[in-house]
Structure formats: structure tokens, C-alpha cells
Design a protein around this motif. Structure first.
Motif, PDB file in Angstrom:
ATOM      1  N   TYR A 286       0.293  -3.348  -7.435  1.00 53.57           N
ATOM      2  CA  TYR A 286      -0.856  -3.993  -6.804  1.00 53.57           C
ATOM      3  C   TYR A 286      -1.875  -2.916  -6.439  1.00 53.57           C
ATOM      4  CZ  TYR A 286      -3.362  -5.543  -2.524  1.00 53.57           C
ATOM      5  OH  TYR A 286      -4.312  -5.779  -1.560  1.00 53.57           O
TER       6      TYR A 286
ATOM      7  N   THR B  95     -12.043  -7.372  -3.442  1.00 51.63           N
ATOM      8  CA  THR B  95     -12.298  -7.900  -2.102  1.00 51.63           C
ATOM      9  C   THR B  95     -13.790  -8.162  -1.887  1.00 51.63           C
ATOM     10  OG1 THR B  95     -12.288  -5.622  -1.328  1.00 51.63           O
ATOM     11  CG2 THR B  95     -10.267  -6.857  -1.043  1.00 51.63           C
TER      12      THR B  95
ATOM     13  N   GLN C 260      -5.911  -8.309   2.758  1.00 50.90           N
ATOM     14  CA  GLN C 260      -5.549  -7.167   1.902  1.00 50.90           C
ATOM     15  C   GLN C 260      -4.031  -6.960   1.898  1.00 50.90           C
ATOM     16  OE1 GLN C 260      -8.256  -3.969   1.561  1.00 50.90           O
ATOM     17  NE2 GLN C 260      -6.696  -2.454   1.057  1.00 50.90           N
TER      18      GLN C 260
HETATM   19  N1  TRP Z   1     -10.352  -2.325   0.514  1.00 56.63           N
HETATM   20  C1  TRP Z   1     -10.395  -1.710  -0.777  1.00 56.63           C
HETATM   21  C2  TRP Z   1     -11.791  -1.101  -1.014  1.00 56.63           C
HETATM   22  O1  TRP Z   1     -12.693  -1.298  -0.237  1.00 56.63           O
HETATM   23  C3  TRP Z   1     -10.064  -2.672  -1.892  1.00 56.63           C
HETATM   24  C4  TRP Z   1      -8.602  -2.999  -2.012  1.00 56.63           C
HETATM   25  C5  TRP Z   1      -8.033  -4.232  -1.807  1.00 56.63           C
HETATM   26  C6  TRP Z   1      -7.552  -2.133  -2.411  1.00 56.63           C
HETATM   27  N2  TRP Z   1      -6.695  -4.181  -2.035  1.00 56.63           N
HETATM   28  C7  TRP Z   1      -6.363  -2.919  -2.426  1.00 56.63           C
HETATM   29  C8  TRP Z   1      -7.496  -0.788  -2.790  1.00 56.63           C
HETATM   30  C9  TRP Z   1      -5.140  -2.365  -2.778  1.00 56.63           C
HETATM   31  C10 TRP Z   1      -6.277  -0.243  -3.145  1.00 56.63           C
HETATM   32  C11 TRP Z   1      -5.091  -1.016  -3.140  1.00 56.63           C
HETATM   33  O2  TRP Z   1     -12.001  -0.432  -1.983  1.00 56.63           O
END
Ligand code: TRP
Length: 473
Positions: free
Chosen positions: A162, A199, A287
Motif C-alpha cells: 500500500y 488523497t 489514510q
Molecule cells: N498523505 C500522503 C501525501 O500527502 C499520501 C498518502 C496516502 C500516502 N496514503 C499513503 C503516502 C500511503 C505513502 C503511503 O503525499
């Protein structure tokens, strides 16, 4: 004080419990100091012992003063931080050191484990494949529970990958590719399903963007991600704004996480304040949820609790420390993690790049000429001011951004080492080092642009459709 013994230990957070034990310990000490009645002291001690027992039940560890439960240590990035300390959270990466973040210190502060030679050798033994150069050069430098993943793999037990991206703009830069390049390698080597979370909801909440724009960026970014070469039969890419409403399994997991994390905890972990909108406060649960396989019923069917491995940059760790803390309390395995260092801005390793400053990095849309100009003009150099001085004293690779970029993109370890030596002893000049980087990046970006052009709307649609993948669960 609430009666801990009688309450459902699953709903108590380890950190809260840790604080309660600490407070109760202080109470016992002060009662003794005040020479309180024996009865009073006995009652307080009894309560302390029962709190310690609950703590052990919930965390599996004995209570130790001043050592909070590892997976839930707040980052202490706040005002108490010493001036020379680095600051790392999902939104800010800041250090005063030109060499960049001190990653050894970060390992200790985050409580994760170093990816050492022993682990790299084990990955090679177990997969029979040469470890990716991101592992060999320390770009992926930290992990949590990677040995468990390798145990599972050796025992033919399934796991899945993931990762994700926050689509804050259409423009992605080379640094954004790092986790995806590595994830693609992991997918190939282990032959496992992969889910990629976009996201767009997060970016809508944090940035000045409409819902429609955020979703549009998600789809555009999906094209760049697909261009990294993921296998369409083994990969599901989803936009939160789209998938969340389609998958009860996903939403149920979000709600489970939400029930087990308090406002106090997210404040401690992410630094939210009372005036942040409630969307931000509850976002970490969104998340977290993809780390639980039941969020993807079409992929995993009835198979419960498939182990998850998350490759990501270390700034995302706070989300997953929270996820790992919650997981056993809602009956799921803790996700394992592989963390990368940050990709430095052209101007220097003090900060992460910003997608809004075109000169802070090389973008995936840059032309060969733009690449050349940006590197020559903006890449911070560790070389000396004049050729004479440089020949005499040599350059400093530790702060030289062109050298740092080459550690990411030049896959030939021997060539990299030779260059480092030549630059350090002054034989190789800054202009020559920059030329090498330009010649490495130009074909790499051109090839990416070509592959992106070949990504059709139908392919995007297929990647983003919830469906069974090429694995039988
Ligand atoms: N929050 C991360 C960003 O802003 C995006 C993200 C969502 C993410 N799930 C993840 C990154 C899982 C790494 C692994 O880029």
C-alpha cells in the motif's frame, strides 16, 4: 480515577494509559511524602498496580517510567524542540544543516529500525533478486517489522503493498517518483497486490482547492504513477473522493479507527489545534484504513487480516504509527513499513521541495533544456569557488545537491563511488558533476514522458476501477 480493570482494555489508548500510570505513580509518591494514612496509601498503590497491569495487557510491555509506548510516542516537534533539532511531520521538513536531516537521530526519535546490511542480505536471500539500489545506497533507510513480511513470504503467506500520493497539483517532480519506483520493484520481486491511495480529499481539506480540481489532479497524477510501469492486473489506484462512497468495507474501517483515536492523540501526533477543521482531525483515519485488507473486499474476498507493507517517505510515518497502534485493538495485523529519506530541493537539503516553486526541483514535464538550465543555475554546489581552490581542496559531496540527485538516479554503485572520490579530491569539477547529472536525468525524464503519453484514458479507468486482481483470495 476510572476503574481500568473493568473496562474494555481494547478501547484504552496505550499513551493515555501510560500517562495515567505516571500520574498515579506521582500521586503515590506525594502521599508517602505527605505521610498520608496507611489506608489512603494502600488504595493508591492498589490502583497503581492495577493500572500497570492494564498497561501490560494493552501494550505487551512492562511500564517503564519516561519511556512511553513506542508506536505512539508523540513526535515532540513542538516548541520544546531544541534549536538544532530537525523538524519532520507530514507537512514540514526543516533542518538547519546543509547535509539535510540527521536520519540516524530520526530513527531513534521515531523508534523505527535501521535497514542494515543484514536485512538487505536477507531480502536478497529470500527473493533471489539483487536488492534495489535504493536499498544499497540507503535511500530506503528505515523500517518497521520488515522481517515479519519476509517470514510471511518464506512461509508462502500472502501480503500486499500500500502506498499513496496527495495530489496537490498537476505537476509532479522527480522526487515524487521515488516511492513509486521502489514500490514497482517490490511488486515485481514479491509478486503481490498493490493499492495506491490518492488523497484528493486530504488536499481539498488542506489547500485552497475545489473538490473537482482535487479529483482532477488525482486522475492526472494517476497517469504519472501508471507511467512508472505498474502491472494493471495487480494494481488498484483509487481516489478517496471516489472510492470512499463505493466501498462499505473501507468506510467501516475508517469508523473503527476513528473510534479508537482521541482528539488528544491526533493533537499530539499531528499538531492539530482547536481551530483546525474537523475534516483534518478525522483525516488520519482515512489514510490508515487502506492498511487493512478488508477495505478492499473485491481484492481480498473473505480472506481476513492480510498483512500489509507500506513503502513511503519517512514524513508519512506519523500516520502509520497511529495505524499500528490502533490495529491490534480492532483485530488487525499491524502494517509493516519501509521508509525513504527525503528528496532534496535543488537549492539544498535543508528542506523538502515545493511543487509550487518551479525552480526547486526537476519536474516530470521539464524539457531537456529546462533540466540543463535548472541544474546549472540552481543546484546547490559543494564545490569550491575557483577551479584552483577546487583542485587543491576538493568538493564536499555531503552538501552537493547534484551528487545527492545522482545517488538517487545513477544505478551504477561503482561509478557513483568513483565520482564521489574524484569530486572529493578535486579531480572532478562542479561543472563536470552537473553535466553527469544532466545526462542522467534528461533520458530518464524523456522516457517517462513517452510512457505517460502512452497511458490511455481507458487504462486510467481500468486501474481506478474497484475489481478483482490477478490473485486468488
Ligand atoms: N498523505 C500522503 C501525501 O500527502 C499520501 C498518502 C496516502 C500516502 N496514503 C499513503 C503516502 C500511503 C505513502 C503511503 O503525499
Amino acid at each position: 480515577m476510572a476503574d481500568i480493570q473493568n473496562c474494555d482494555s481494547c478501547s484504552i489508548n496505550p499513551l493515555d494509559l501510560f500517562e495515567r500510570v505516571t500520574t498515579q505513580g506521582e500521586k503515590v509518591r506525594s502521599l508517602k511524602a505527605e505521610k498520608a494514612s496507611k489506608d489512603e496509601i494502600d488504595t493508591a498503590v492498589k490502583s497503581l498496580l492495577s493500572l500497570k497491569l492494564s498497561y501490560k495487557t494493552v501494550t505487551g510491555q512492562d511500564y517503564k517510567a519516561n519511556s512511553p509506548p513506542i508506536d505512539f510516542t508523540p513526535m515532540n516537534n513542538g516548541s520544546a524542540m531544541a534549536e538544532d533539532e530537525d523538524f519532520v511531520d507530514p507537512w514540514t521538513v526543516q533542518t538547519s544543516n546543509a547535509k539535510g536531516i540527521d536520519y540516524d537521530k530520526l530513527l531513534v526519535r521515531f523508534g523505527s529500525s535501521k535497514i542494515d546490511n543484514e536485512l538487505i542480505n536477507r531480502i536478497e536471500r529470500v527473493t533471489g533478486k539483487k536488492p534495489h539500489h535504493f536499498l544499497r545506497t540507503g535511500i530506503f533507510f528505515s523500517h518497521r517489522d520488515m522481517n515479519q513480511i519476509l517470514d510471511a513470504y518464506e512461509n508462502k503467506k500472502p501480503f500486499y503493498l500500500y502506498t499513496g500520493r496527495g495530489p496537490s497539483s498537476e505537476a509532479m517532480h522527480v522526487g515524487h517518483l521515488i516511492p513509486f519506483i521502489f514500490t514497482k520493484w517490490l511488486q515485481e520481486v514479491f509478486n503481490v497486490p498493490l493499492v495506491i491511495q490518492l488523497t484528493d480529499d486530504e488536499k481539498y481539506l488542506w489547500k485552497d482547492l475545489t473538490i473537482e480540481k482535487a479529483y482532477q489532479y488525482a486522475v492526472e497524477n494517476a497517469k504519472d504513477i501508471i507511467a512508472c510501469g505498474f502491472d494493471i492486473n495487480k494494481t488498484f489506484i483509487f481516489s478517496d473522493l471516489d472510492y470512499l462512497g463505493k466501498s462499505p468495507g473501507f468506510y467501516k474501517n475508517i469508523v473503527k479507527v476513528q473510534k479508537h483515536v482521541t482528539f488528544n492523540q491526533v493533537k499530539g501526533i499531528f499538531g492539530f489545534s482547536d481551530s483546525d477543521c474537523i475534516g483534518k482531525i478525522s483525516f488520519p483515519a482515512i489514510q490508515a484504513a487502506p492498511a487493512f485488507s478488508s477495505s478492499f473486499p473485491l481484492i481480498f474476498k473473505e480472506t481476513k487480516g492480510v498483512q500489509c507493507l507500506i513503502p513511503c517517505a519517512i514524513d508519512q510515518d506519523p500516520y502509520f504509527r497511529m495505524t499500528r497502534d490502533v490495529a491490534p485493538r480492532i483485530g488487525y495485523p499491524k502494517p509493516a513499513l519501509l521508509h525513504s529519506i527525503f528528496f532534496p530541493a535543488l537549492q539544498g537539503a535543508q528542506t523538502k521541495m515545493s511543487a509550487s516553486d518551479p525552480n526547486s526541483s526537476i519536474f516530470l514535464t521539464d524539457t531537456p533544456k529546462q533540466i540543463k538550465t535548472k541544474i546549472n543555475k540552481h543546484a546547490f554546489s559543494g564545490g569550491k569557488d575557483t577551479v584552483e581552490e577546487h583542485r587543491k581542496y576538493g568538493g564536499n559531496c555531503d552538501v552537493d545537491v547534484s551528487y545527492m540527485y545522482l545517488t538517487f538516479f545513477l544505478e551504477d554503485d561503482d561509478k557513483l563511488e568513483q565520482m564521489k572520490q574524484a569530486y572529493t579530491n578535486g579531480a572532478l569539477l562542479t561543472g563536470e558533476l552537473k553535466k553527469l547529472l544532466i545526462e542522467t536525468l534528461q533520458p530518464l525524464i524523456a522516457a517517462h514522458q513517452q510512457r505517460r503519453k502512452e497511458v490511455t484514458e481507458e487504462m486510467v479507468k481500468e486501474f481506478m476501477t474497484p475489481r478483482k486482481l490477478a490473485f486468488d483470495f
